[in-house]
Design an enzyme around this catalytic site. Sequence first.
Site, PDB file in Angstrom:
ATOM      1  N   ASP A 154      -9.017  -0.055   2.427  1.00 55.98           N
ATOM      2  CA  ASP A 154      -8.988   0.396   1.022  1.00 55.98           C
ATOM      3  C   ASP A 154     -10.269   0.013   0.296  1.00 55.98           C
ATOM      4  OD1 ASP A 154      -6.570   1.522   1.384  1.00 55.98           O
ATOM      5  OD2 ASP A 154      -5.470   0.351  -0.102  1.00 55.98           O
ATOM      6  N   THR A 178      -3.091   5.235  -3.983  1.00 58.97           N
ATOM      7  CA  THR A 178      -2.012   6.005  -3.338  1.00 58.97           C
ATOM      8  C   THR A 178      -0.667   5.777  -4.033  1.00 58.97           C
ATOM      9  OG1 THR A 178      -1.887   4.215  -1.730  1.00 58.97           O
ATOM     10  CG2 THR A 178      -3.033   6.194  -1.043  1.00 58.97           C
ATOM     11  N   THR A 179      -0.458   4.547  -4.537  1.00 57.08           N
ATOM     12  CA  THR A 179       0.784   4.276  -5.284  1.00 57.08           C
ATOM     13  C   THR A 179       0.734   4.991  -6.632  1.00 57.08           C
ATOM     14  OG1 THR A 179       0.766   2.089  -4.242  1.00 57.08           O
ATOM     15  CG2 THR A 179       2.346   2.435  -6.016  1.00 57.08           C
ATOM     16  N   ASP A 234       0.863  -1.186   0.000  1.00 55.77           N
ATOM     17  CA  ASP A 234       0.000   0.000   0.000  1.00 55.77           C
ATOM     18  C   ASP A 234       0.900   1.236   0.000  1.00 55.77           C
ATOM     19  OD1 ASP A 234      -2.459   1.492   0.336  1.00 55.77           O
ATOM     20  OD2 ASP A 234      -1.827   1.840   2.392  1.00 55.77           O
TER      21      ASP A 234
END
Length: 534
Positions: A401, A99-100, A66
């Site tokens: 998530d 988020t990545t 994550d």
Amino acid sequence: MADKGAPASNANKQGAFKDREKPTEIRYANITAGKAVADAVRTSLGPRGMDKMIQGSSGDVTITNDGATILKEMQVLHPIAKMMVELAKAQDVEAGDGTTSVVVIAGSLLNASQKLLSKGIHPTTISDAFQLAADRAVKVLKEMSTPVTLADRETLLKSATTSLNSKVVSQYSSLLAPLSVDAVMKVIDPATATNVDLRDIKIIKKLGGTVEDTELVEGLVLEQKASHYASGMNRVEKAKIGLIQFCISPPKTDMENQVIVSDYSQMDRILREEKQYILDICKKIKKAGCNVLLIQKSILRDAVNDLALHFLAKMKILVVRDIEREDIEFISRTLGCRPIASLDHFVAEHLGSAQLVEEVPMGSSKVVKFTGASSVSKTVSIIVRGSNKLVLEEADRSIHDALCVVRCLVKNRALIAGGGAPETEVSLRLMEYAQSLTGMEAYCVRAFSEAMEVIPYTLAENAGLNPIVVVTELRARHANGEQTAGINVRKGAITNILDENVVQPLLVSTSAIQLASETVRCILKIDDVINAMR
């Protein structure tokens, strides 16, 4: 005289020259720092992405892919690297997923801006063009999105499954996706909801079992064990629940004061008084009709002593001690009870109710379950299980998530294809848009469009495919009008990604592009780093 003046003018020239060089050096240093952070998380993008093992200074180990977690745990010193960490946090708050991707896109845009700067284009021109391109990209994404209704459970499941497929616990996505969708649907009114308060969903982590044992409880689950002092109760039906914030123990003197007892008769009297004081409190609690008592943790003295537990057990009252202060609000909403701060306010109207309260074994310990609560507020609890601490933590992050993805669909009810399809479509459309522009803007928008291809490129690279061949074919398919053509990492080919049920909320992609371009524009505007005095 002229000779003497020459060195001075030369020094000025050199000084001016140095000053002119400094902003360029600062910019390049900032861009390098930002790209380094993006490269660190780039390999963890997508379903075939690698995981990172993060070792803390105290020896704690975290295994995750994550992006937000990796960057949060990473030790970064450069202020621009810290901005990239904040960028991932912002995406986590706004969308909860991607988020990545947001950090990888920002790194690619920084790389594009570095090439533009080296060609002598002014940072402000690049910044304005990037803003123009980002607005256009969001418009393109909205055009290719599909509206979705919250009644369409199948679509919500596809979206949550796509989010879970890139996690360590991806093999359990068939269990965790329906659980996440059901949890969100139970805490909102689908007809009127425009957002989801994830504080209404309490996640309890319990070591033991496997991720398959994870369950959704419509009600409340407390990690604290019920008191078994004097063979106390562990199951109550038709419970009347009191939540108290006062202590059921004899009062103590202040820190500085002390009571000196000179003979045994006074000692006996004190003990009798204490016993009577506690008994009176217990009788008042019983008189109000309470048969389950939750006691908040106290710092100054024992919230409840052994004598009080003995009396309460004799009165057939189930006692749960050491309720944390931050859990009080959630418990009050779930059970419909009010926190009672003094004994005078302990009346039947302030009590909550539940059909069943029981203590159940869970792994190596026990939990207290409250089911059938009559409260109007909608809350649920998720008990996450895992064979070890690392899996348990990652399962918790993955569920968060998945919950955030469903929340995105509640906030903005539209879906787009995944698998690098939206980024390729945006890249193609921006390239067409750049043709209609003139001057430096056209050049910068073209660079932005090329930078967007980093997502399909990285997905292919992480899946062990030839990225150049894959991205070229993907571009050709999109040019032929196949908007939903994406990288199918399972088959190692380009297919219609909707057939594979790889979908994601529109909000994840739009916020990723907006936040990444905003951060890059901010970095480009910096031309000096000044150390403050304090």
